[in-house]
Design an enzyme around this catalytic site. Structure first.
Site, mmCIF file in Angstrom:
data_model
loop_
_atom_site.group_PDB
_atom_site.id
_atom_site.type_symbol
_atom_site.label_atom_id
_atom_site.label_comp_id
_atom_site.label_asym_id
_atom_site.label_seq_id
_atom_site.Cartn_x
_atom_site.Cartn_y
_atom_site.Cartn_z
ATOM 1 N N LYS A 43 -8.182 1.483 -1.039
ATOM 2 C CA LYS A 43 -8.878 1.356 0.241
ATOM 3 C C LYS A 43 -9.356 2.736 0.665
ATOM 4 O O LYS A 43 -8.577 3.694 0.663
ATOM 5 C CB LYS A 43 -7.955 0.776 1.316
ATOM 6 C CG LYS A 43 -8.645 0.459 2.636
ATOM 7 C CD LYS A 43 -7.696 -0.292 3.575
ATOM 8 C CE LYS A 43 -8.450 -0.793 4.807
ATOM 9 N NZ LYS A 43 -8.804 0.295 5.734
ATOM 10 N N GLN A 68 0.831 -1.210 0.000
ATOM 11 C CA GLN A 68 0.000 0.000 0.000
ATOM 12 C C GLN A 68 0.863 1.256 0.000
ATOM 13 O O GLN A 68 1.793 1.375 0.798
ATOM 14 C CB GLN A 68 -0.934 0.014 1.209
ATOM 15 C CG GLN A 68 -1.918 1.167 1.171
ATOM 16 C CD GLN A 68 -2.823 1.215 2.390
ATOM 17 O OE1 GLN A 68 -2.451 1.749 3.425
ATOM 18 N NE2 GLN A 68 -4.028 0.662 2.265
ATOM 19 N N GLY A 118 -14.442 -3.632 8.306
ATOM 20 C CA GLY A 118 -15.039 -3.002 9.482
ATOM 21 C C GLY A 118 -15.948 -3.914 10.262
ATOM 22 O O GLY A 118 -16.941 -4.434 9.729
ATOM 23 N N CYS A 133 -6.948 6.877 5.149
ATOM 24 C CA CYS A 133 -6.313 7.128 6.442
ATOM 25 C C CYS A 133 -6.825 8.435 7.040
ATOM 26 O O CYS A 133 -6.774 9.488 6.400
ATOM 27 C CB CYS A 133 -4.800 7.187 6.288
ATOM 28 S SG CYS A 133 -3.955 7.515 7.850
ATOM 29 N N ARG A 146 -7.794 -5.199 13.357
ATOM 30 C CA ARG A 146 -7.380 -5.170 14.755
ATOM 31 C C ARG A 146 -7.584 -6.507 15.468
ATOM 32 O O ARG A 146 -6.806 -6.867 16.357
ATOM 33 C CB ARG A 146 -8.130 -4.059 15.493
ATOM 34 C CG ARG A 146 -7.680 -2.654 15.082
ATOM 35 C CD ARG A 146 -8.589 -1.587 15.662
ATOM 36 N NE ARG A 146 -9.927 -1.637 15.061
ATOM 37 C CZ ARG A 146 -11.010 -1.070 15.574
ATOM 38 N NH1 ARG A 146 -10.921 -0.438 16.738
ATOM 39 N NH2 ARG A 146 -12.171 -1.141 14.947
#
Length: 354
Positions: A147, A78, A209, A108, A233
């Site tokens: 993204k 990326q 998500g 971001c 995460r």
């Protein structure tokens, strides 16, 4: 579409063996993390975002992100930036490094990125986002992915305007994390937007998500029509979460398995970053691996206070001696480090070598 997460799918001419993608995460997605993710079932893994400006200036640490191992394909590297030419130049370097896809970060939310006109800021400038995507897609032969978030402000629907234009400009796949940049990671991901985006474009969409379980992954795919889900995460220090999402296997790892995976992760990270950088980088991983009730809290606190990675490994083996043969078996499966594909101009020092 089939809801079998173990089924392969395609991003143009790149076959992705499962419908689970391991997210690019700053300060997390080193090579050791990506390789482990592939072993546990992630079909596609991604590097953390790499500054096209840092690549242009030959920054050693930045170029170190372009290290590619033979066992992490398919891999997306990326990049981020706001200048079409600089992004195209960076994309060529990414392709030369051996990546299977060039991924661009248009999502971001961090201020130091958005203030340069990059990241989520590009969702407010659809024309610039189009020009960057067009420049990058024209510069490389590998597929280009993007993204993005839903937009900058809460309630924004910018992704539905920008997304189709990015496909028109040459993007072969889109990943949508349907939170706003302002939300960061609070609240919930609104996957109704993901479903709308799927209807608007003729390329695969990856839903990102709040995907935390096999059941949730199936639910999101069914509700949105997305080609795959992205997890982030939840996989930090927890590759078993990837296995559960892909295969539906909810068995918790033994203490010995946790120690063995962490030891291999430590050693591979040291090989990549060098002892000095790895010592600080790894501390957050100790808490992630040893949490979830796997080890007592005092033990986690003790591990974090140790000064060298060898001390950490020694202490882990003392606490879980049966991990030693597991470590040996895991390391036997790793490819020869000499098989890594590197840019010719890459300085050896970025690996922690001389």
């Amino acid at each position: 579409m089939s809801l079998n997460l173990r089924e392969s799918w395609w991003i143009r001419d790149v076959e992705v063996p499962t419908r689970v993608v391991l997210a690019p995460m700053a300060g997390v997605s080193v090579q050791a993390f990506r390789r482990q993710g592939r072993r546990y079932g992630a079909g596609l893994v991604c590097s953390e975002m790499v500054s096209c400006a840092g690549m242009a200036h030959g920054n050693e640490r930045t170029l170190g992100y372009l290290r590619v191992a033979s066992d992490e394909h398919p891999l997306a590297i990326q990049i981020f930036g706001s200048d079409p030419k600089a992004m195209a130049d960076a994309a060529r370097m990414v392709e030369s490094a051996g990546a299977d896809l060039v991924d661009m970060n248009f999502g971001c939310p961090v201020r130091k990125v958005t203030k340069t006109g990059a990241g989520a800021h590009l969702l407010q400038d659809a024309d610039l986002a189009y020009r960057i995507t067009e420049a990058v897609a024209s510069a490389v032969s590998v597929p280009v992915s993007v993204k993005m978030r839903r937009g900058v402000e809460d309630g924004s629907r910018a992704c539905l305007e920008v997304g189709p234009r990015l496909v028109e400009a040459g993007a072969s796949t889109l990943t949508l994390h349907p939170r706003s940049a302002k939300q960061m990671y609070t609240g919930y991901a609104d996957h109704s937007l993901t479903a709308e985006l799927v209807e608007l474009v003729d390329v695969p969409v990856i839903a990102s998500g709040d995907v935390t379980s096999h059941a949730k992954a199936l639910s999101v795919l069914a509700a949105t029509g997305a080609a795959a889900v992205m997890i982030g995460r939840g996989a930090q220090g927890n590759p078993w979460a990837i296995r559960e999402i892909v295969f539906g296997e909810a068995d918790q790892p033994s203490r010995e398995e946790v120690a063995a995976e962490l030891i291999v992760f430590i050693r591979e990270t040291v090989r990549e970053l060098g002892e000095r950088r790895a010592s600080g980088f790894l501390k957050k991983f100790y808490g992630w691996y040893l949490g979830h009730g796997r080890f007592p809290r005092p033990f986690k606190q003790e591990i974090v206070m140790l000064h060298s990675t060898e001390e950490v490994v020694t202490r882990l083996l003392a606490a879980a001696p049966e991990a030693a043969p597991l470590v040996e078996a895991l390391e036997a499966e790793l490819p020869d480090p000499d098989d890594d594909v590197l840019l010719d101009a890459l300085p050896i020092s970025v690996y922690g070598g001389g």
